[in-house]
Motif scaffolding. Structure first.
Motif, short mmCIF file in Angstrom:
data_model
loop_
_atom_site.label_atom_id
_atom_site.label_comp_id
_atom_site.label_asym_id
_atom_site.label_seq_id
_atom_site.Cartn_x
_atom_site.Cartn_y
_atom_site.Cartn_z
N TYR A 1 42.20 46.93 44.27
CA TYR A 1 40.88 46.75 44.86
C TYR A 1 40.06 45.67 44.16
CZ TYR A 1 42.02 51.17 47.06
OH TYR A 1 42.64 52.16 47.79
N PHE A 2 40.41 45.37 42.91
CA PHE A 2 39.64 44.41 42.13
C PHE A 2 40.59 43.36 41.53
CE2 PHE A 2 37.21 48.32 42.24
CZ PHE A 2 35.95 47.88 42.59
N PRO A 3 40.94 42.36 42.32
CA PRO A 3 41.83 41.31 41.82
C PRO A 3 41.13 40.51 40.73
CG PRO A 3 40.91 40.71 43.95
CD PRO A 3 40.53 42.13 43.71
N PRO A 4 41.88 39.77 39.93
CA PRO A 4 41.27 38.94 38.88
C PRO A 4 40.30 37.92 39.46
CG PRO A 4 43.62 39.14 38.52
CD PRO A 4 43.35 39.71 39.88
N PHE A 5 39.31 37.58 38.67
CA PHE A 5 38.41 36.49 39.05
C PHE A 5 39.24 35.23 39.22
CE2 PHE A 5 35.35 33.09 38.34
CZ PHE A 5 34.27 33.51 39.10
N PRO A 6 38.95 34.39 40.23
CA PRO A 6 39.75 33.18 40.45
C PRO A 6 39.90 32.35 39.18
CG PRO A 6 38.24 33.50 42.27
CD PRO A 6 37.90 34.55 41.25
N GLY A 7 41.14 32.07 38.82
CA GLY A 7 41.42 31.30 37.62
C GLY A 7 41.60 32.15 36.38
N ALA A 8 41.32 33.46 36.48
CA ALA A 8 41.49 34.36 35.34
C ALA A 8 42.65 35.32 35.62
CB ALA A 8 40.20 35.15 35.08
N GLY A 9 43.05 36.06 34.60
CA GLY A 9 44.19 36.96 34.77
C GLY A 9 43.90 38.41 34.47
N VAL A 10 42.62 38.78 34.39
CA VAL A 10 42.24 40.14 34.00
C VAL A 10 42.18 41.05 35.22
CG1 VAL A 10 40.46 41.59 32.97
CG2 VAL A 10 40.97 39.33 32.00
N ALA A 11 42.91 42.16 35.17
CA ALA A 11 42.87 43.18 36.23
C ALA A 11 42.55 44.52 35.58
CB ALA A 11 44.21 43.24 36.96
N PRO A 12 41.91 45.43 36.30
CA PRO A 12 41.61 46.74 35.72
C PRO A 12 42.88 47.54 35.46
CG PRO A 12 41.02 46.68 38.05
CD PRO A 12 41.38 45.29 37.67
N ILE A 13 42.90 48.23 34.32
CA ILE A 13 44.01 49.09 33.94
C ILE A 13 43.55 50.53 34.00
CG2 ILE A 13 45.59 49.74 32.09
CD1 ILE A 13 45.32 46.85 31.02
N THR A 14 44.09 51.31 34.91
CA THR A 14 43.76 52.73 35.00
C THR A 14 44.77 53.50 34.16
OG1 THR A 14 42.77 52.49 37.19
CG2 THR A 14 43.45 54.71 36.52
#
Length: 310
Positions: free
Chosen positions: A265-278
Protein backbone atom coordinates in the motif's frame (compact mmCIF):
# COMPACT_ATOMS: atom_id res chain seq x y z
CA UNK A 1 7.27 27.26 19.46
CA UNK A 2 7.54 23.69 20.68
CA UNK A 3 10.53 21.85 22.04
CA UNK A 4 12.61 19.92 19.52
CA UNK A 5 13.26 16.30 20.42
CA UNK A 6 15.32 13.27 19.45
CA UNK A 7 12.22 11.08 19.73
CA UNK A 8 8.74 12.35 18.85
CA UNK A 9 5.80 10.41 20.28
CA UNK A 10 2.30 10.56 18.77
CA UNK A 11 -0.68 9.21 20.73
CA UNK A 12 -3.84 7.62 19.36
CA UNK A 13 -7.58 7.63 20.01
CA UNK A 14 -9.41 8.35 23.26
CA UNK A 15 -6.76 10.55 24.92
CA UNK A 16 -8.84 13.71 25.20
CA UNK A 17 -8.64 13.66 29.01
CA UNK A 18 -4.84 13.44 28.99
CA UNK A 19 -2.05 15.96 28.28
CA UNK A 20 1.40 15.83 26.72
CA UNK A 21 3.01 15.58 30.15
CA UNK A 22 0.84 12.75 31.44
CA UNK A 23 1.27 10.74 28.25
CA UNK A 24 5.05 11.22 28.27
CA UNK A 25 5.06 9.90 31.83
CA UNK A 26 3.23 6.78 30.59
CA UNK A 27 5.13 6.20 27.38
CA UNK A 28 8.73 6.81 28.45
CA UNK A 29 8.98 4.01 31.04
CA UNK A 30 7.44 1.64 28.49
CA UNK A 31 9.88 2.81 25.84
CA UNK A 32 12.84 2.31 28.17
CA UNK A 33 11.43 -1.07 29.18
CA UNK A 34 11.32 -2.25 25.58
CA UNK A 35 14.94 -1.22 25.07
CA UNK A 36 15.91 -3.00 28.31
CA UNK A 37 14.02 -6.12 27.22
CA UNK A 38 16.02 -5.91 24.01
CA UNK A 39 19.16 -6.07 26.16
CA UNK A 40 20.50 -2.50 25.86
CA UNK A 41 20.49 -1.42 29.51
CA UNK A 42 22.70 1.62 29.01
CA UNK A 43 20.39 3.07 26.36
CA UNK A 44 17.35 2.26 28.50
CA UNK A 45 18.84 4.29 31.36
CA UNK A 46 19.36 7.22 29.00
CA UNK A 47 15.65 7.16 28.18
CA UNK A 48 14.16 6.71 31.69
CA UNK A 49 15.60 5.77 35.06
CA UNK A 50 14.46 6.00 38.68
CA UNK A 51 11.19 7.69 37.77
CA UNK A 52 12.63 10.52 35.67
CA UNK A 53 13.42 11.04 31.97
CA UNK A 54 17.00 10.46 30.89
CA UNK A 55 19.28 12.56 28.73
CA UNK A 56 17.65 11.58 25.42
CA UNK A 57 14.86 14.04 24.71
CA UNK A 58 11.43 12.64 23.89
CA UNK A 59 8.30 14.76 23.47
CA UNK A 60 4.64 13.86 23.01
CA UNK A 61 2.80 15.47 20.10
CA UNK A 62 -0.52 16.03 21.85
CA UNK A 63 -3.71 16.78 19.93
CA UNK A 64 -6.34 15.09 22.11
CA UNK A 65 -7.50 18.45 23.43
CA UNK A 66 -9.10 19.11 20.05
CA UNK A 67 -11.73 16.52 20.90
CA UNK A 68 -12.77 18.41 24.02
CA UNK A 69 -13.28 21.72 22.23
CA UNK A 70 -16.79 23.15 22.08
CA UNK A 71 -18.72 21.45 19.31
CA UNK A 72 -16.16 18.63 19.05
CA UNK A 73 -16.73 16.58 22.16
CA UNK A 74 -15.76 13.30 20.52
CA UNK A 75 -18.14 11.37 22.73
CA UNK A 76 -21.57 11.76 21.14
CA UNK A 77 -22.92 11.71 17.62
CA UNK A 78 -25.61 14.34 17.92
CA UNK A 79 -23.63 17.10 16.23
CA UNK A 80 -22.20 14.99 13.40
CA UNK A 81 -23.47 15.57 9.88
CA UNK A 82 -24.53 12.84 7.47
CA UNK A 83 -21.08 12.59 5.83
CA UNK A 84 -19.43 12.07 9.21
CA UNK A 85 -22.03 9.51 10.30
CA UNK A 86 -21.51 7.59 7.09
CA UNK A 87 -17.75 7.55 7.64
CA UNK A 88 -18.25 6.30 11.20
CA UNK A 89 -20.49 3.54 9.88
CA UNK A 90 -17.91 2.48 7.30
CA UNK A 91 -15.14 2.34 9.91
CA UNK A 92 -17.35 0.36 12.30
CA UNK A 93 -18.03 -2.12 9.49
CA UNK A 94 -14.30 -2.56 8.89
CA UNK A 95 -13.66 -3.18 12.59
CA UNK A 96 -16.49 -5.72 12.56
CA UNK A 97 -14.95 -7.44 9.55
CA UNK A 98 -11.60 -7.53 11.36
CA UNK A 99 -13.27 -9.18 14.33
CA UNK A 100 -15.06 -11.71 12.13
CA UNK A 101 -11.76 -12.73 10.55
CA UNK A 102 -9.12 -12.17 13.21
CA UNK A 103 -10.62 -12.16 16.72
CA UNK A 104 -8.76 -14.73 18.84
CA UNK A 105 -11.77 -15.11 21.13
CA UNK A 106 -13.91 -17.69 19.32
CA UNK A 107 -17.11 -16.23 20.78
CA UNK A 108 -16.22 -12.78 19.46
CA UNK A 109 -15.31 -14.19 16.06
CA UNK A 110 -18.59 -16.09 15.74
CA UNK A 111 -20.61 -13.16 17.09
CA UNK A 112 -18.96 -10.78 14.63
CA UNK A 113 -19.57 -13.15 11.74
CA UNK A 114 -23.23 -13.43 12.67
CA UNK A 115 -23.77 -9.70 13.25
CA UNK A 116 -21.85 -8.69 10.14
CA UNK A 117 -24.24 -10.80 8.10
CA UNK A 118 -27.46 -9.81 9.90
CA UNK A 119 -27.60 -6.58 11.96
CA UNK A 120 -29.30 -7.05 15.35
CA UNK A 121 -33.03 -6.16 15.35
CA UNK A 122 -32.59 -3.25 17.79
CA UNK A 123 -30.04 -1.75 15.41
CA UNK A 124 -32.67 -0.97 12.80
CA UNK A 125 -34.72 2.15 12.26
CA UNK A 126 -33.81 4.10 15.37
CA UNK A 127 -34.50 7.63 14.25
CA UNK A 128 -32.57 10.05 12.10
CA UNK A 129 -29.22 8.49 13.02
CA UNK A 130 -30.26 4.94 12.14
CA UNK A 131 -27.48 4.61 9.56
CA UNK A 132 -24.94 4.49 12.39
CA UNK A 133 -26.60 1.83 14.51
CA UNK A 134 -26.10 -1.56 12.86
CA UNK A 135 -22.30 -1.72 12.89
CA UNK A 136 -21.91 0.20 16.14
CA UNK A 137 -24.44 -1.90 18.01
CA UNK A 138 -22.73 -5.01 16.72
CA UNK A 139 -19.29 -3.85 17.91
CA UNK A 140 -20.40 -3.16 21.47
CA UNK A 141 -21.61 -6.75 21.78
CA UNK A 142 -18.07 -8.07 21.35
CA UNK A 143 -16.12 -8.95 24.47
CA UNK A 144 -13.06 -7.23 22.92
CA UNK A 145 -14.84 -3.88 23.22
CA UNK A 146 -17.04 -4.70 26.21
CA UNK A 147 -15.05 -6.52 28.92
CA UNK A 148 -16.83 -4.41 31.55
CA UNK A 149 -20.24 -4.14 29.92
CA UNK A 150 -21.99 -2.74 26.86
CA UNK A 151 -22.45 0.74 28.34
CA UNK A 152 -18.71 1.39 28.63
CA UNK A 153 -18.07 -0.26 25.28
CA UNK A 154 -20.51 2.04 23.50
CA UNK A 155 -18.82 5.11 24.98
CA UNK A 156 -15.40 3.90 23.84
CA UNK A 157 -16.53 2.86 20.37
CA UNK A 158 -18.45 6.06 19.66
CA UNK A 159 -15.60 8.19 20.97
CA UNK A 160 -13.01 6.33 18.92
CA UNK A 161 -15.07 6.31 15.74
CA UNK A 162 -15.96 9.98 16.05
CA UNK A 163 -12.36 11.05 16.63
CA UNK A 164 -11.11 9.26 13.54
CA UNK A 165 -14.02 10.77 11.62
CA UNK A 166 -13.30 14.29 12.84
CA UNK A 167 -9.65 14.02 11.86
CA UNK A 168 -10.60 13.27 8.27
CA UNK A 169 -13.52 15.69 7.97
CA UNK A 170 -12.34 18.72 9.97
CA UNK A 171 -9.30 20.39 8.41
CA UNK A 172 -8.69 22.48 11.52
CA UNK A 173 -8.32 19.34 13.66
CA UNK A 174 -6.19 17.68 11.00
CA UNK A 175 -3.81 20.61 10.65
CA UNK A 176 -3.55 21.12 14.41
CA UNK A 177 -2.66 17.47 15.02
CA UNK A 178 0.03 17.46 12.34
CA UNK A 179 1.48 20.73 13.62
CA UNK A 180 1.97 19.17 17.05
CA UNK A 181 4.25 16.61 15.38
CA UNK A 182 6.08 19.15 13.24
CA UNK A 183 6.77 21.47 16.15
CA UNK A 184 8.96 18.81 17.79
CA UNK A 185 10.87 17.69 14.67
CA UNK A 186 14.28 19.28 14.24
CA UNK A 187 17.83 18.55 13.04
CA UNK A 188 18.46 16.06 15.87
CA UNK A 189 15.19 14.12 15.52
CA UNK A 190 15.89 10.47 14.75
CA UNK A 191 12.69 8.59 15.56
CA UNK A 192 8.94 9.15 15.40
CA UNK A 193 6.82 6.60 17.31
CA UNK A 194 3.09 6.71 16.58
CA UNK A 195 0.18 4.66 17.91
CA UNK A 196 -3.29 4.05 16.45
CA UNK A 197 -4.76 7.25 14.93
CA UNK A 198 -1.40 8.87 15.75
CA UNK A 199 0.16 6.79 12.99
CA UNK A 200 -2.14 8.54 10.50
CA UNK A 201 -1.19 11.93 11.93
CA UNK A 202 2.53 11.13 11.85
CA UNK A 203 2.39 9.68 8.34
CA UNK A 204 0.76 12.80 6.90
CA UNK A 205 2.94 15.19 8.92
CA UNK A 206 6.17 13.55 7.79
CA UNK A 207 5.39 14.45 4.20
CA UNK A 208 6.22 18.02 5.31
CA UNK A 209 9.59 17.13 6.85
CA UNK A 210 13.06 17.23 5.32
CA UNK A 211 14.89 15.79 8.33
CA UNK A 212 15.64 12.08 7.83
CA UNK A 213 13.86 10.00 10.49
CA UNK A 214 12.83 6.45 11.33
CA UNK A 215 9.08 5.86 11.66
CA UNK A 216 7.68 3.23 14.05
CA UNK A 217 3.92 2.66 13.83
CA UNK A 218 2.00 0.56 16.38
CA UNK A 219 -1.57 -0.70 16.11
CA UNK A 220 -1.95 1.33 12.94
CA UNK A 221 -5.11 1.54 10.82
CA UNK A 222 -3.20 3.02 7.85
CA UNK A 223 -3.95 0.00 5.67
CA UNK A 224 -7.73 0.16 6.07
CA UNK A 225 -8.95 0.82 2.56
CA UNK A 226 -11.72 3.31 1.78
CA UNK A 227 -12.10 4.76 5.27
CA UNK A 228 -8.44 5.54 6.06
CA UNK A 229 -6.12 4.77 3.16
CA UNK A 230 -8.12 6.45 0.42
CA UNK A 231 -8.43 9.64 2.51
CA UNK A 232 -4.72 10.06 3.23
CA UNK A 233 -2.87 13.10 1.92
CA UNK A 234 -1.09 13.33 -0.41
CA UNK A 235 -2.38 10.84 -2.97
CA UNK A 236 -1.18 8.54 -4.39
CA UNK A 237 0.26 7.18 -1.16
CA UNK A 238 4.00 6.57 -0.81
CA UNK A 239 6.47 6.32 2.03
CA UNK A 240 7.27 9.94 3.03
CA UNK A 241 10.51 11.14 1.49
CA UNK A 242 12.05 11.91 4.89
CA UNK A 243 11.47 8.38 6.25
CA UNK A 244 14.72 6.41 6.21
CA UNK A 245 13.14 3.32 7.77
CA UNK A 246 9.54 2.36 8.57
CA UNK A 247 8.68 -0.43 11.01
CA UNK A 248 5.09 -1.48 11.71
CA UNK A 249 3.95 -3.47 14.77
CA UNK A 250 0.55 -5.17 15.03
CA UNK A 251 -0.85 -7.39 17.76
CA UNK A 252 -2.55 -10.49 16.40
CA UNK A 253 -5.79 -9.51 18.20
CA UNK A 254 -5.73 -5.73 17.68
CA UNK A 255 -9.05 -5.16 15.96
CA UNK A 256 -8.44 -1.40 15.53
CA UNK A 257 -5.40 -2.01 13.35
CA UNK A 258 -5.24 -3.27 9.80
CA UNK A 259 -4.08 -6.87 9.64
CA UNK A 260 -2.11 -6.16 6.52
CA UNK A 261 1.44 -5.97 5.27
CA UNK A 262 1.69 -2.25 4.59
CA UNK A 263 4.36 -2.60 1.88
CA UNK A 264 1.92 -3.12 -1.03
CA UNK A 265 0.00 0.00 0.00
CA UNK A 266 2.95 2.33 0.56
CA UNK A 267 5.56 2.01 -2.19
CA UNK A 268 8.91 3.78 -1.77
CA UNK A 269 9.11 7.47 -2.48
CA UNK A 270 10.21 7.93 -6.13
CA UNK A 271 13.97 7.52 -6.28
CA UNK A 272 14.16 6.00 -2.79
CA UNK A 273 14.15 2.38 -1.66
CA UNK A 274 12.42 2.49 1.73
CA UNK A 275 9.29 0.35 2.19
CA UNK A 276 7.39 -0.33 5.42
CA UNK A 277 8.35 -3.53 7.23
CA UNK A 278 5.53 -5.18 9.17
CA UNK A 279 7.04 -7.35 11.88
CA UNK A 280 5.66 -10.71 12.97
CA UNK A 281 2.41 -10.28 14.96
CA UNK A 282 2.85 -9.49 18.64
CA UNK A 283 0.95 -10.80 21.66
CA UNK A 284 -0.16 -7.93 23.90
CA UNK A 285 -2.27 -10.16 26.10
CA UNK A 286 -5.65 -8.93 27.31
CA UNK A 287 -5.03 -5.36 26.06
CA UNK A 288 -4.04 -5.85 22.41
CA UNK A 289 -4.34 -2.16 21.42
CA UNK A 290 -2.56 -0.76 24.48
CA UNK A 291 0.33 1.56 23.59
CA UNK A 292 2.45 0.55 26.59
CA UNK A 293 2.18 -3.13 25.69
CA UNK A 294 3.54 -2.31 22.23
CA UNK A 295 6.36 -0.19 23.67
CA UNK A 296 7.65 -2.78 26.14
CA UNK A 297 8.28 -5.49 23.57
CA UNK A 298 11.90 -6.45 22.85
CA UNK A 299 11.31 -6.02 19.11
CA UNK A 300 10.30 -2.42 19.79
CA UNK A 301 13.46 -1.89 21.81
CA UNK A 302 15.55 -3.23 18.95
CA UNK A 303 13.98 -0.81 16.50
CA UNK A 304 14.54 2.10 18.90
CA UNK A 305 18.18 1.13 19.50
CA UNK A 306 18.84 0.87 15.76
CA UNK A 307 17.23 4.21 15.02
CA UNK A 308 19.12 6.08 17.75
CA UNK A 309 22.42 4.53 16.66
CA UNK A 310 22.07 5.83 13.11
Amino acid sequence: MGTLATIVLVHGIAQEQAAADTLEAQWLPGLAGGVRNHGDHELADRLWRNGVPGEISARMAFYGNQFLAKGAQGGAVGDLDEEQLELMEQLAELWLENAAEHASDQRDRLTAQRLAAVPPPDARAQGAKAALRPALNALVRLRWFAPFGIGLAEKFVVRALSQVTRYFTDDAVRQYAQQQVLTHVGPDTKLVIAHSLGSVVAYEALHHVDQEVTLLTMGSPLGLRTVIYDRLRPQPCTVPKAVAGWYNLVDRDDLVAAHLDLAPYFPPFPGAGVAPITEEPLDNGASPHDSTHYLTKAVTGGIVAKALAS
